[in-house]
Structure formats: C-alpha cells, structure tokens
Design a protein around this motif. Structure first.
Motif, mmCIF file in Angstrom:
data_model
loop_
_atom_site.group_PDB
_atom_site.id
_atom_site.type_symbol
_atom_site.label_atom_id
_atom_site.label_comp_id
_atom_site.label_asym_id
_atom_site.label_seq_id
_atom_site.Cartn_x
_atom_site.Cartn_y
_atom_site.Cartn_z
ATOM 1 N N ASP A 152 0.830 -1.208 0.000
ATOM 2 C CA ASP A 152 0.000 0.000 0.000
ATOM 3 C C ASP A 152 0.862 1.254 0.000
ATOM 4 O O ASP A 152 0.518 2.251 -0.638
ATOM 5 N N ASP A 153 1.982 1.202 0.725
ATOM 6 C CA ASP A 153 2.881 2.358 0.759
ATOM 7 C C ASP A 153 3.461 2.645 -0.623
ATOM 8 O O ASP A 153 3.600 3.811 -1.016
ATOM 9 N N ILE A 154 3.790 1.607 -1.368
ATOM 10 C CA ILE A 154 4.309 1.805 -2.727
ATOM 11 C C ILE A 154 3.272 2.536 -3.566
ATOM 12 O O ILE A 154 3.586 3.509 -4.267
ATOM 13 N N GLU A 155 2.037 2.115 -3.488
ATOM 14 C CA GLU A 155 0.963 2.732 -4.263
ATOM 15 C C GLU A 155 0.740 4.191 -3.844
ATOM 16 O O GLU A 155 0.617 5.085 -4.691
ATOM 17 N N ILE A 156 0.715 4.439 -2.543
ATOM 18 C CA ILE A 156 0.528 5.806 -2.036
ATOM 19 C C ILE A 156 1.697 6.689 -2.451
ATOM 20 O O ILE A 156 1.506 7.817 -2.939
ATOM 21 N N ASN A 157 2.918 6.199 -2.256
ATOM 22 C CA ASN A 157 4.106 6.976 -2.608
ATOM 23 C C ASN A 157 4.156 7.254 -4.113
ATOM 24 O O ASN A 157 4.472 8.370 -4.529
ATOM 25 N N ALA A 158 3.847 6.242 -4.914
ATOM 26 C CA ALA A 158 3.852 6.422 -6.372
ATOM 27 C C ALA A 158 2.819 7.471 -6.772
ATOM 28 O O ALA A 158 3.095 8.325 -7.623
ATOM 29 N N GLY A 159 1.653 7.446 -6.163
ATOM 30 C CA GLY A 159 0.619 8.438 -6.472
ATOM 31 C C GLY A 159 1.076 9.856 -6.154
ATOM 32 O O GLY A 159 0.851 10.790 -6.935
ATOM 33 N N ILE A 165 5.256 15.007 -10.335
ATOM 34 C CA ILE A 165 5.779 15.067 -11.705
ATOM 35 C C ILE A 165 4.864 15.927 -12.581
ATOM 36 O O ILE A 165 5.340 16.755 -13.360
ATOM 37 N N GLN A 166 3.564 15.737 -12.443
ATOM 38 C CA GLN A 166 2.622 16.552 -13.222
ATOM 39 C C GLN A 166 2.804 18.033 -12.908
ATOM 40 O O GLN A 166 2.845 18.871 -13.812
ATOM 41 N N GLN A 167 2.933 18.358 -11.627
ATOM 42 C CA GLN A 167 3.108 19.756 -11.225
ATOM 43 C C GLN A 167 4.439 20.303 -11.745
ATOM 44 O O GLN A 167 4.508 21.425 -12.247
#
Length: 183
Positions: A152-159, A165-167
């Motif tokens: 879950d941490d990988i998913e949260i961190n990636a998000g 990156i978008q910003q």
C-alpha cells in the motif's frame, strides 16, 4: 540545459523498497528507471570488492562520468542507496524511503545478508544516515521522506510522486503531456 523531464532520486537503506517504487513509477510515468547498481556493473564503474560487506565498491567519479549525459537530459528515476554524490543541479526531487525496523530486518534477512552487513544497514536506518546525507547534499525543499513498509505504501508513494511530476511538468514545460502518462 533545461530539462523537459525531471530527475528524481529514490534513496534509502538497502531493503526499503527503492527498486519496487522505481519499477512502479517507470510503468506509470515517462521516466526511466536508472539503477545505479546495474549501471556500475554494465559500465565497469567499480574500484574493488569489499570482502567484509560482500559487495562491490563503486568508483563514484567514474559512475558520474558514465551517467552525466543522461542525467543532464533528464527523465530518470535514480535508484541508489546514496544520494550525496550526485550534483544538486542534476536533481529535481529526492525521495528518502524509510522502513520500520522489523520490516527492514525481515527483508534483509530474506536477502541472506551476512550478519555484519545486516547490522550495518539496520544501524544506518535507525540513525537516519541516508536522510542526514540527503539533508547535507540538497536543499530542504527537494527532500521528501516517505514510509515504505508494505505494498500500500508503494501505491501511495507512487501516487504522490506522479502528482509531483505533473506539477513539475506544468511549472517547467507549460503543460502536461496528453498521452495519459505524466512527464
């Protein structure tokens, strides 16, 4: 040279999940996973072998020379357990992954690390060595500390990183790419 894509260092003690996060991000962004361990091996950037830790000693000058053109161009997720060797001008964000002691211990034990190497890495995590190195080498606004204890941490961190990156892309290039991927 202005970069059209950022360079992000994903750093932390061995076993905190740097490679897993980089692989996840490489699949969801247009950034490439730059494994320093792989680069050092493929481009012969070693200066010797450390018998005590059972690991190769990287020639940092040779390594930096080997990746300079790529780093200056941008678009990389730099996966390495140290960050203070990279020039700040090459880097747009430093992610320092951290793990709970019991989680990290189990991961290192599963890798069959020699006891001395396991203890050195546990001590480094407990004493926040890589976080301190990041703080000494980079401006505080570039550094983000993240927990990495489970999938879950990988998913949260990636998000979070994908949004960053978008910003970054909006601020530095005028608009995000339109192909469904971020920077």
């Amino acid at each position: 040279m202005l970069r059209s894509k950022p360079n992000i260092i994903i750093t932390g003690t061995p076993g905190v999940g740097k490679t897993s996060l980089c692989e996840s991000l490489a699949g969801s962004t247009n950034l490439q996973h730059l494994s320093i361990k792989r680069v050092a091996k493929e481009r012969d950037c070693y200066e010797g072998w450390d018998e005590d830790s059972q690991s190769w000693i990287v020639d940092e000058d040779k390594l930096l020379d080997a990746i300079e053109d790529e780093a200056r161009a941008g678009g990389y997720l730099v996966d390495w357990h140290a960050c203070d060797l990279f020039p700040e001008t090459w880097i747009d964000l430093v992610i320092v992954l951290r793990s709970k002691s019991n989680t990290l211990y189990d991961r290192l034990k599963a890798r069959k690390y020699p006891e001395k190497k396991l203890q050195e890495n546990m001590d480094a995590e407990l004493m926040e060595v890589l976080l301190a190195e990041a703080r000494e080498a980079f401006h505080k606004d570039l550094i983000v500390e993240m927990q990495s204890n489970d999938p879950d941490d990988i998913e949260i961190n990636a998000g979070w990183i994908e949004a960053w990156i978008q910003q970054w892309t909006l601020q530095n290039c005028g608009a995000a790419e339109e192909d469904g991927h971020v920077a």
